[in-house]
Design an enzyme around this catalytic site. Structure first.
Site, PDB file in Angstrom:
ATOM      1  N   ASN A 171       1.032  -0.920   0.097  1.00 52.83           N
ATOM      2  CA  ASN A 171      -0.514   0.227   0.279  1.00 52.83           C
ATOM      3  C   ASN A 171       0.876   1.163   0.157  1.00 52.83           C
ATOM      4  OD1 ASN A 171      -2.103   1.458   0.135  1.00 52.83           O
ATOM      5  ND2 ASN A 171      -1.985   1.716   2.550  1.00 52.83           N
ATOM      6  N   LYS A 226       0.161   3.999  -0.314  1.00 54.37           N
ATOM      7  CA  LYS A 226      -0.522   5.566   0.591  1.00 54.37           C
ATOM      8  C   LYS A 226      -0.966   6.529  -0.335  1.00 54.37           C
ATOM      9  CE  LYS A 226       0.168   3.232   4.582  1.00 54.37           C
ATOM     10  NZ  LYS A 226      -0.152   3.587   6.514  1.00 54.37           N
ATOM     11  N   HIS A 279      -8.608   0.516   5.607  1.00 58.95           N
ATOM     12  CA  HIS A 279      -7.696   1.147   6.088  1.00 58.95           C
ATOM     13  C   HIS A 279      -8.006   2.258   7.334  1.00 58.95           C
ATOM     14  CE1 HIS A 279      -3.548   2.166   6.884  1.00 58.95           C
ATOM     15  NE2 HIS A 279      -3.953   1.432   5.821  1.00 58.95           N
ATOM     16  N   GLU A 313      -7.295   4.348   8.299  1.00 56.21           N
ATOM     17  CA  GLU A 313      -6.613   5.652   7.701  1.00 56.21           C
ATOM     18  C   GLU A 313      -7.820   6.497   7.438  1.00 56.21           C
ATOM     19  OE1 GLU A 313      -2.716   5.071   6.163  1.00 56.21           O
ATOM     20  OE2 GLU A 313      -2.473   4.933   7.811  1.00 56.21           O
ATOM     21  N   GLU A 327      -4.973  -5.771  11.018  1.00 55.36           N
ATOM     22  CA  GLU A 327      -3.822  -4.624  10.941  1.00 55.36           C
ATOM     23  C   GLU A 327      -4.598  -3.526  12.014  1.00 55.36           C
ATOM     24  OE1 GLU A 327      -1.897  -3.184   6.884  1.00 55.36           O
ATOM     25  OE2 GLU A 327      -4.299  -1.499   7.241  1.00 55.36           O
ATOM     26  N   GLY A 331       2.552   2.281  10.689  1.00 56.71           N
ATOM     27  CA  GLY A 331       3.288   3.362  10.483  1.00 56.71           C
ATOM     28  C   GLY A 331       4.136   3.466  11.668  1.00 56.71           C
ATOM     29  N   SER A 352       3.597  -2.107  10.270  1.00 60.14           N
ATOM     30  CA  SER A 352       5.058  -2.170  10.536  1.00 60.14           C
ATOM     31  C   SER A 352       6.229  -3.661   9.982  1.00 60.14           C
ATOM     32  CB  SER A 352       5.906  -1.947  11.581  1.00 60.14           C
ATOM     33  OG  SER A 352       5.462  -0.920  12.026  1.00 60.14           O
TER      34      SER A 352
HETATM   35  C1  PEP Z   1      -0.763  -0.176   6.155  1.00 56.73           C
HETATM   36  O1  PEP Z   1      -0.637   0.952   5.529  1.00 56.73           O
HETATM   37  O2  PEP Z   1      -1.783  -0.700   6.352  1.00 56.73           O
HETATM   38  C2  PEP Z   1       0.138  -0.428   6.915  1.00 56.73           C
HETATM   39  C3  PEP Z   1       0.230  -1.310   7.276  1.00 56.73           C
HETATM   40  O3  PEP Z   1       2.258   0.324   6.776  1.00 56.73           O
HETATM   41  P1  PEP Z   1       3.187   0.338   7.895  1.00 56.73           P
HETATM   42  O4  PEP Z   1       3.060  -0.953   6.271  1.00 56.73           O
HETATM   43  O5  PEP Z   1       3.464   1.692   7.518  1.00 56.73           O
HETATM   44  O6  PEP Z   1       2.856  -0.053   9.293  1.00 56.73           O
END
Ligand code: PEP
Length: 253
Positions: free
Chosen positions: A9, A11, A98, A100, A170, A176, A216
């Site tokens: 992703n 973003k 997601h 976000e 997640e 992040g 992460s």
């Molecule tokens: C994500 O954007 O779904 C995500 C898991 O980001 P990151 O790997 O940077 O934590």
């Protein structure tokens, strides 16, 4: 049998030139170095989708995803993008819910259920995200939070429909932040989610659905996470922006 999936992703990162370079590098390295049958999904910003799809061409096991979609089919919805438009641009998967989108844009369970349905009715596959915030985990409410998100988002679907869904667990505290759920924490929640699906549908259905971990994921923790029996891959944010890191993650199955 469920599939192993590494989804990147991007973003809201990278201009078109940088996106094309990243996609080409991942596609080329994947062809040269990855011998397993894991699916790779590149999920760029909307405006890069057509270019990334062209680069992916007929590359084995490389698919293109979108980060969001409208639940509406067409009409006066300025700024929105429909499933049909994404399909016509070559998209196979669409991320729904997601954290976000849930947090920053206030997308609620009802809207996410509607988007999931729209994706399936358009013939594409949703990557449905769930996950608890830090305060919920600290209050030991993390199972309840994920249960509610999954029940409200997915359990209106028929068995045939849910079989086309990929779930991404997640934990918001791991996205992040550089903090990863331990492989035990990930396995525990993935097994719990699979159990919910088995209760609602049946065990065979639950065993057929890929459940990805996101939060992460990096080259140095992917192998341990992906080795867990109920972790079928990763939804990767930051590390998917570096071709070497993302390909190393793909090679971790
Ligand atoms: C994500 O954007 O779904 C995500 C898991 O980001 P990151 O790997 O940077 O934590």
């Amino acid at each position: 049998m469920r599939k192993n999936i590494a989804a990147g992703n991007w973003k809201m990162n990278l201009d078109l030139d940088a996106g094309k370079i990243l996609a080409s590098e991942v596609i080329n390295m994947t062809a040269d170095e990855v011998s397993n049958d894991a699916e790779v999904i590149l999920i760029p910003p909307f405006v890069h989708i057509t270019s990334v799809k062209q680069l992916a061409g007929s590359a084995k096991n490389v698919f293109v995803g979108a980060q969001n979609c409208s639940d509406k089919a067409s009409g006066a919805f300025t700024g929105e993008i429909s499933v049909e438009m994404l399909k016509s641009a070559g998209v196979d998967y669409i991320v729904v819910g997601h954290s976000e989108r849930r947090e920053i844009y206030g997308e609620d369970d009802a809207l996410l259920a509607s988007k999931t349905k729209a994706v399936l009715e358009g013939g594409l596959k949703p990557i449905f995200c769930c996950g608890e915030k830090l305060e919920s985990r600290e209050a030991e409410q993390h199972f309840a939070v994920n249960k509610e998100q999954i029940e409200k988002g997915l359990f209106g679907l028929s068995k045939e429909e849910i079989l086309k869904v990929v779930i991404a667990y997640e934990p918001v505290w791991a996205i992040g932040t550089g903090v990863t759920a331990s492989s035990d924490q990930a396995q525990e929640m993935h097994a719990y989610i699979r159990g919910l699906i088995a209760e609602q549908y049946d065990q065979e259905t639950a065993d057929s659905i890929s459940i990805l971990y996101g939060g992460s994921v990096k080259p140095d923790n992917a192998q341990e996470l992906f080795a867990q029996p109920d972790v079928d891959g990763g939804l990767v944010g930051g590390a998917s922006l570096k071709s070497r890191d993302f390909v190393d993650i793909i090679k971790s199955f």
